[in-house]
Write an enzyme that holds these catalytic residues in place. Structure first.
Site, PDB file in Angstrom:
ATOM      1  CB  SER A  27      -0.811  -0.163   1.294  1.00  0.00           C
ATOM      2  OG  SER A  27      -2.171   1.075   1.056  1.00  0.00           O
ATOM      3  CG  ASP A  60      -6.650  -2.234  -4.112  1.00  0.00           C
ATOM      4  OD1 ASP A  60      -7.212  -1.268  -3.772  1.00  0.00           O
ATOM      5  OD2 ASP A  60      -5.483  -2.296  -4.014  1.00  0.00           O
ATOM      6  CG  HIS A 118      -5.799  -1.705  -0.444  1.00  0.00           C
ATOM      7  ND1 HIS A 118      -4.644  -1.346  -1.428  1.00  0.00           N
ATOM      8  CD2 HIS A 118      -5.275  -1.257   0.781  1.00  0.00           C
ATOM      9  CE1 HIS A 118      -4.154  -0.656  -0.898  1.00  0.00           C
ATOM     10  NE2 HIS A 118      -4.164  -0.709   0.500  1.00  0.00           N
TER      11      HIS A 118
END
Length: 291
Positions: A132, A231, A261
């Site tokens: 991320s 995601d 995610h």
């Protein structure tokens, strides 16, 4: 977005139950302090053996949430293959907005590469990666080294479901599930905290995949890009992976089917998580063969 409201909202998020984040150093590790222009950065060392390659890991959290030991399972997995892992706790927005975390990442990489740094690995064989926001910082470090020609040689960048386009309105990003983990509201909050100056969103160190960015990426650090099928950040990572491929720098793009995610931190299928980690570890080790 009102800065006071942004700070208040981030404060509430930081006080929420934080799942895998922990203040207790995992057994078998030690903590060092990397000097940077934004103060000392705590670094947890997962030893991979004397003289082993070194991988700098940068946690996720939208550039605003602490991730101390969040990635310990991944770090242990990688260290067990003979790679010394340096897990970094970098400065956070809104207290330290862009480009502070990018600059601190660059300073940590220079520190990790220095032969006198006592982490037990070989800093001359260095890679960087993150999940991320950590992947966004790894991408930014590679772009900085390419643009300036300064900094240590990095053998590989690992971008694991990274945010690479903070310039586009979050509401325009495609959702492939009814309740994506990274929806428009949380994205707007994170972006407002990290980028209080809106024009910074198009800086390639904040948004390597911003629309209209056509910089020549020839010579950039080779990359592995991992995307999750559901995601909302997938499209920008795919777009950037295609640019890396055109520059001859894409080692592999791994797409995780049926995953959103942070799938690996939020109960993703253990076999899937283990497979992705094994593939990443193989790429990291392979980047250093013969170095």
């Amino acid at each position: 977005m009102n800065p006071l409201l942004v700070r208040a909202a981030i404060g509430l998020l930081r006080r929420a139950p934080d799942g895998p984040r922990s203040r207790v150093a995992p057994a078998g590790t030690r903590t060092l302090s990397a000097p940077t222009r934004h103060g000392a950065a705590p670094v947890t060392v997962y030893p991979g053996g004397d003289g082993s390659p070194v991988h700098v890991n940068l946690h996720g959290g939208g550039y605003v949430l602490p991730g101390r030991h969040q990635d310990q399972e991944w770090c242990r997995t990688l260290a067990a293959t003979g790679v010394t892992v340096l897990d970094v706790e970098y400065v956070l927005a809104p207290e330290h907005p862009f480009p502070a975390a990018v600059e601190q990442t660059l300073d940590v990489l220079a520190w990790a590469a220095a032969p006198e740094t006592a982490h037990g690995g070989d800093g001359g064989r260095l890679s960087v990666g993150g999940q991320s926001a950590g992947g966004g910082l790894a991408a930014a470090a590679a772009r900085h080294v390419l643009a300036t020609g300064r900094g240590p040689r990095i053998a590989l960048q690992v971008l694991h479901y990274p945010p690479l386009d903070l310039a586009s309105e979050p509401g325009t990003k495609r959702a492939r599930t009814a309740k994506p983990l990274i929806g428009p509201r949380i994205s707007r909050l994170f972006n407002a905290a990290y980028l209080p100056a809106p024009e910074a969103a198009r800086n390639p160190l904040a948004s390597p995949a911003a629309p209209g960015d056509d910089a020549d990426l020839t010579g950039i650090t080779p990359a592995v890009v991992v995307t999750a099928e559901l995601d909302t950040l997938r499209d920008e990572a795919v777009r950037y992976a295609n640019r890396l491929r055109a520059a001859g720098a894409l080692v592999e793009r791994i797409d995780v089917p049926g995953a959103d995610h942070a799938y690996d931190l939020r109960g993703g299928p253990p076999g899937v998580v283990a497979d992705v980690r094994a593939r990443l570890a193989a790429h990291i080790r392979g980047a250093h063969q013969g170095a």
